[in-house]
Motif scaffolding. Structure first.
Motif, PDB file in Angstrom:
ATOM      1  N   ASN A 211     -18.582  29.547   5.549  1.00 33.18           N
ATOM      2  CA  ASN A 211     -17.689  29.190   6.632  1.00 33.18           C
ATOM      3  C   ASN A 211     -16.322  28.861   6.062  1.00 33.18           C
ATOM      4  OD1 ASN A 211     -19.231  26.701   5.695  1.00 33.18           O
ATOM      5  ND2 ASN A 211     -17.552  25.750   6.806  1.00 33.18           N
ATOM      6  N   SER A 212     -15.320  28.967   6.892  1.00 38.56           N
ATOM      7  CA  SER A 212     -13.952  28.690   6.478  1.00 38.56           C
ATOM      8  C   SER A 212     -13.694  27.199   6.560  1.00 38.56           C
ATOM      9  CB  SER A 212     -12.977  29.453   7.379  1.00 38.56           C
ATOM     10  OG  SER A 212     -11.644  29.154   7.053  1.00 38.56           O
ATOM     11  N   LEU A 213     -13.027  26.651   5.560  1.00 36.50           N
ATOM     12  CA  LEU A 213     -12.668  25.240   5.605  1.00 36.50           C
ATOM     13  C   LEU A 213     -11.251  25.056   5.098  1.00 36.50           C
ATOM     14  CD1 LEU A 213     -14.314  23.295   2.665  1.00 36.50           C
ATOM     15  CD2 LEU A 213     -14.743  25.725   2.968  1.00 36.50           C
ATOM     16  N   ASP A 214     -10.568  24.065   5.656  1.00 35.88           N
ATOM     17  CA  ASP A 214      -9.207  23.747   5.263  1.00 35.88           C
ATOM     18  C   ASP A 214      -9.212  22.919   3.985  1.00 35.88           C
ATOM     19  OD1 ASP A 214      -8.090  25.008   7.513  1.00 35.88           O
ATOM     20  OD2 ASP A 214      -8.348  23.200   8.735  1.00 35.88           O
ATOM     21  N   VAL A 215      -8.257  23.192   3.111  1.00 36.40           N
ATOM     22  CA  VAL A 215      -8.137  22.460   1.851  1.00 36.40           C
ATOM     23  C   VAL A 215      -6.831  21.665   1.870  1.00 36.40           C
ATOM     24  CG1 VAL A 215      -8.032  22.613  -0.658  1.00 36.40           C
ATOM     25  CG2 VAL A 215      -9.438  24.241   0.634  1.00 36.40           C
ATOM     26  N   PHE A 216      -6.956  20.362   1.564  1.00 41.26           N
ATOM     27  CA  PHE A 216      -5.813  19.467   1.509  1.00 41.26           C
ATOM     28  C   PHE A 216      -5.683  18.905   0.096  1.00 41.26           C
ATOM     29  CE2 PHE A 216      -7.215  19.592   5.840  1.00 41.26           C
ATOM     30  CZ  PHE A 216      -6.067  19.503   6.617  1.00 41.26           C
ATOM     31  N   LYS A 217      -4.497  18.411  -0.229  1.00 40.21           N
ATOM     32  CA  LYS A 217      -4.243  17.802  -1.529  1.00 40.21           C
ATOM     33  C   LYS A 217      -3.603  16.440  -1.329  1.00 40.21           C
ATOM     34  CE  LYS A 217      -0.837  19.452  -4.050  1.00 40.21           C
ATOM     35  NZ  LYS A 217      -0.078  20.355  -4.937  1.00 40.21           N
ATOM     36  N   LEU A 218      -4.101  15.435  -2.039  1.00 35.87           N
ATOM     37  CA  LEU A 218      -3.504  14.107  -1.961  1.00 35.87           C
ATOM     38  C   LEU A 218      -2.138  14.107  -2.627  1.00 35.87           C
ATOM     39  CD1 LEU A 218      -6.503  11.752  -2.909  1.00 35.87           C
ATOM     40  CD2 LEU A 218      -5.825  12.572  -0.648  1.00 35.87           C
ATOM     41  N   LEU A 219      -1.183  13.437  -1.967  1.00 37.84           N
ATOM     42  CA  LEU A 219       0.178  13.363  -2.495  1.00 37.84           C
ATOM     43  C   LEU A 219       0.559  11.953  -2.934  1.00 37.84           C
ATOM     44  CD1 LEU A 219       2.114  15.584   0.079  1.00 37.84           C
ATOM     45  CD2 LEU A 219       1.344  16.230  -2.220  1.00 37.84           C
ATOM     46  N   GLU A 220       0.236  10.961  -2.116  1.00 41.11           N
ATOM     47  CA  GLU A 220       0.615   9.594  -2.446  1.00 41.11           C
ATOM     48  C   GLU A 220      -0.238   8.603  -1.660  1.00 41.11           C
ATOM     49  OE1 GLU A 220       4.546   8.497  -1.225  1.00 41.11           O
ATOM     50  OE2 GLU A 220       4.446   9.680   0.622  1.00 41.11           O
ATOM     51  N   ARG A 221      -0.285   7.382  -2.194  1.00 37.71           N
ATOM     52  CA  ARG A 221      -0.957   6.287  -1.492  1.00 37.71           C
ATOM     53  C   ARG A 221      -0.018   5.733  -0.422  1.00 37.71           C
ATOM     54  NH1 ARG A 221      -2.267   5.840  -6.939  1.00 37.71           N
ATOM     55  NH2 ARG A 221      -4.520   5.795  -7.374  1.00 37.71           N
ATOM     56  N   LEU A 222      -0.621   5.228   0.643  1.00 34.27           N
ATOM     57  CA  LEU A 222       0.140   4.585   1.715  1.00 34.27           C
ATOM     58  C   LEU A 222      -0.165   3.085   1.663  1.00 34.27           C
ATOM     59  CD1 LEU A 222      -0.593   7.202   4.521  1.00 34.27           C
ATOM     60  CD2 LEU A 222       1.542   6.937   3.251  1.00 34.27           C
ATOM     61  N   PRO A 223       0.687   2.311   0.977  1.00 35.35           N
ATOM     62  CA  PRO A 223       0.380   0.887   0.767  1.00 35.35           C
ATOM     63  C   PRO A 223       0.437   0.094   2.060  1.00 35.35           C
ATOM     64  CG  PRO A 223       2.595   1.401  -0.008  1.00 35.35           C
ATOM     65  CD  PRO A 223       1.965   2.708   0.360  1.00 35.35           C
ATOM     66  N   LYS A 224      -0.339  -0.987   2.087  1.00 33.84           N
ATOM     67  CA  LYS A 224      -0.277  -1.902   3.221  1.00 33.84           C
ATOM     68  C   LYS A 224      -0.097  -3.328   2.697  1.00 33.84           C
ATOM     69  CE  LYS A 224      -5.270  -2.647   3.984  1.00 33.84           C
ATOM     70  NZ  LYS A 224      -6.407  -2.419   4.903  1.00 33.84           N
ATOM     71  N   PRO A 225       0.668  -4.136   3.398  1.00 40.49           N
ATOM     72  CA  PRO A 225       0.932  -5.502   2.946  1.00 40.49           C
ATOM     73  C   PRO A 225      -0.194  -6.443   3.359  1.00 40.49           C
ATOM     74  CG  PRO A 225       2.094  -5.105   4.980  1.00 40.49           C
ATOM     75  CD  PRO A 225       1.398  -3.814   4.637  1.00 40.49           C
ATOM     76  N   ASP A 226      -0.149  -7.669   2.844  1.00 38.04           N
ATOM     77  CA  ASP A 226      -1.055  -8.694   3.342  1.00 38.04           C
ATOM     78  C   ASP A 226      -0.743  -8.972   4.800  1.00 38.04           C
ATOM     79  OD1 ASP A 226      -2.352  -9.031   0.931  1.00 38.04           O
ATOM     80  OD2 ASP A 226      -0.970 -10.585   0.233  1.00 38.04           O
ATOM     81  N   ALA A 227      -1.759  -9.012   5.622  1.00 39.82           N
ATOM     82  CA  ALA A 227      -1.564  -9.260   7.054  1.00 39.82           C
ATOM     83  C   ALA A 227      -2.882  -9.746   7.642  1.00 39.82           C
ATOM     84  CB  ALA A 227      -1.089  -7.994   7.774  1.00 39.82           C
ATOM     85  N   THR A 228      -2.817 -10.199   8.876  1.00 41.19           N
ATOM     86  CA  THR A 228      -4.018 -10.666   9.571  1.00 41.19           C
ATOM     87  C   THR A 228      -4.727  -9.527  10.281  1.00 41.19           C
ATOM     88  OG1 THR A 228      -2.980 -12.813   9.930  1.00 41.19           O
ATOM     89  CG2 THR A 228      -4.894 -12.278  11.295  1.00 41.19           C
ATOM     90  N   GLN A 229      -3.933  -8.637  10.896  1.00 43.99           N
ATOM     91  CA  GLN A 229      -4.502  -7.520  11.656  1.00 43.99           C
ATOM     92  C   GLN A 229      -3.817  -6.226  11.258  1.00 43.99           C
ATOM     93  OE1 GLN A 229      -4.061  -8.772  15.802  1.00 43.99           O
ATOM     94  NE2 GLN A 229      -6.257  -9.268  15.849  1.00 43.99           N
ATOM     95  N   TYR A 230      -4.634  -5.188  11.195  1.00 42.92           N
ATOM     96  CA  TYR A 230      -4.117  -3.857  10.878  1.00 42.92           C
ATOM     97  C   TYR A 230      -4.527  -2.889  11.993  1.00 42.92           C
ATOM     98  CZ  TYR A 230      -3.728  -5.796   6.148  1.00 42.92           C
ATOM     99  OH  TYR A 230      -3.428  -6.580   5.065  1.00 42.92           O
ATOM    100  N   GLU A 231      -3.692  -1.874  12.177  1.00 48.49           N
ATOM    101  CA  GLU A 231      -3.974  -0.845  13.181  1.00 48.49           C
ATOM    102  C   GLU A 231      -3.500   0.495  12.640  1.00 48.49           C
ATOM    103  OE1 GLU A 231      -3.016   0.158  17.909  1.00 48.49           O
ATOM    104  OE2 GLU A 231      -1.903  -1.419  16.849  1.00 48.49           O
ATOM    105  N   VAL A 232      -4.326   1.498  12.808  1.00 48.37           N
ATOM    106  CA  VAL A 232      -3.968   2.864  12.424  1.00 48.37           C
ATOM    107  C   VAL A 232      -3.669   3.648  13.689  1.00 48.37           C
ATOM    108  CG1 VAL A 232      -4.934   5.025  11.546  1.00 48.37           C
ATOM    109  CG2 VAL A 232      -5.150   2.935  10.208  1.00 48.37           C
TER     110      VAL A 232
END
Length: 285
Positions: A211-232
């Motif tokens: 089957n066909s599948l998409d290939v991705f490559k990691l480029l960079e980390r997406l840092p997150k700060p200290d916090a009480t609540q996170y949302e994506v």
């Protein structure tokens, strides 16, 4: 570490589950597979890696095992010693390492690079996506030659354990450890049937046509700060355009500086990053 060996001879294929103790899907799938006492056409080794962390339902005891390779047999650190022992067990094999995630419900594959071995196996797995780590694999088992990781689904879910079982069967079929299963209604099966169409579909997962599948490559980390609540605010493997909001930490909003594809993006999956930014690099086969 618990090791099962099936078949006669020295295994050139291995399956590893539960490198992380809070990801039981690999152990459950291996135990289910071994309990069936399957007939194998090539010897295979199946390993439940971090038994002690699994028993305590924690990711690790001293250090993330999947950041500890190649390890040290003389270390005081449990995972450092275990990394050395596990590396020895999979050395010289085509290895399949099963994980789960908090970021994405569907199975996908992770490789260091798409080499010839990966090209021969990935299109025969029931996955739609593969990710190249692109130098983000330091200390991971994936750095060993001919290793494929899979994220089987959401952490601790029954679905992840079910997916992991069929991923094992698909991998072992792709590496000629298991024969391709006969599907009801397929050519040459003499009209035999299986219990249900659902079982038919599952058997197809164990030996899909390429089957066909998409290939991705990691480029960079997406840092997150200290916090009480996170949302994506973005969806994994769906494009995010420059200027688009992709996450929040308390009242702080995070805006994309450039176009990217989110990979392993989640609110609480990692302590210090939301996940990774990546790019789509092609398709297989």
């Amino acid at each position: 570490m618990r090791i099962y060996e099936l078949g006669d001879g020295t295994p050139e294929v291995s399956v590893v589950g539960s490198i992380h103790g809070d990801e039981p899907c690999g152990a459950r799938a291996i135990e289910r597979f071994v309990a069936e006492d399957p007939d194998v056409e090539r010897p295979v080794k199946l390993i439940i890696a971090n038994e002690r962390a699994l028993e305590e339902d924690v990711r690790y005891l001293d250090e993330d095992l999947n950041r500890a390779f190649p390890g040290d047999p003389h270390a005081d650190n449990h995972e450092r010693r275990l990394a050395h022992d596990l590396g020895r067990e999979v050395r010289g094999t085509t290895a399949f390492s099963i994980h789960s995630t908090q970021s994405y419900a569907e199975p996908f594959a992770i490789v260091d690079t798409v080499d010839a071995i990966a090209r021969s196996i990935l299109p025969r797995l029931p996955v739609d996506v593969a990710v190249e780590t692109n130098n983000f694999a330091e200390g991971r088992l994936i750095e060993h030659a001919h290793t494929i990781e899979v994220e089987a689904g959401l952490q601790k879910s029954d679905e992840a354990a079910e997916n992991a079982y069929w991923l094992i069967r698909a991998f072992l079929t792709a590496t000629n450890v298991l024969p391709a299963p006969v599907i009801a209604g397929s050519a040459g099966n003499g009209g035999s049937t299986v219990e249900s169409q659902t079982e038919d579909d599952r058997l197809k997962l164990a030996a899909p046509e390429e089957n066909s599948l998409d290939v991705f490559k990691l480029l960079e980390r997406l840092p997150k700060p200290d916090a009480t609540q996170y949302e994506v605010l973005a969806s994994n493997f769906k494009p995010v355009e420059a200027g688009e909001l992709f996450a929040r930490a308390d009242d702080e909003a995070f805006e994309a500086e450039n176009d990217f594809y989110p990979i392993l993006l989640s609110a609480y999956g990692y302590s210090d990053i939301f996940g990774y930014a990546g790019e789509k690099v092609g398709t297989l086969p």
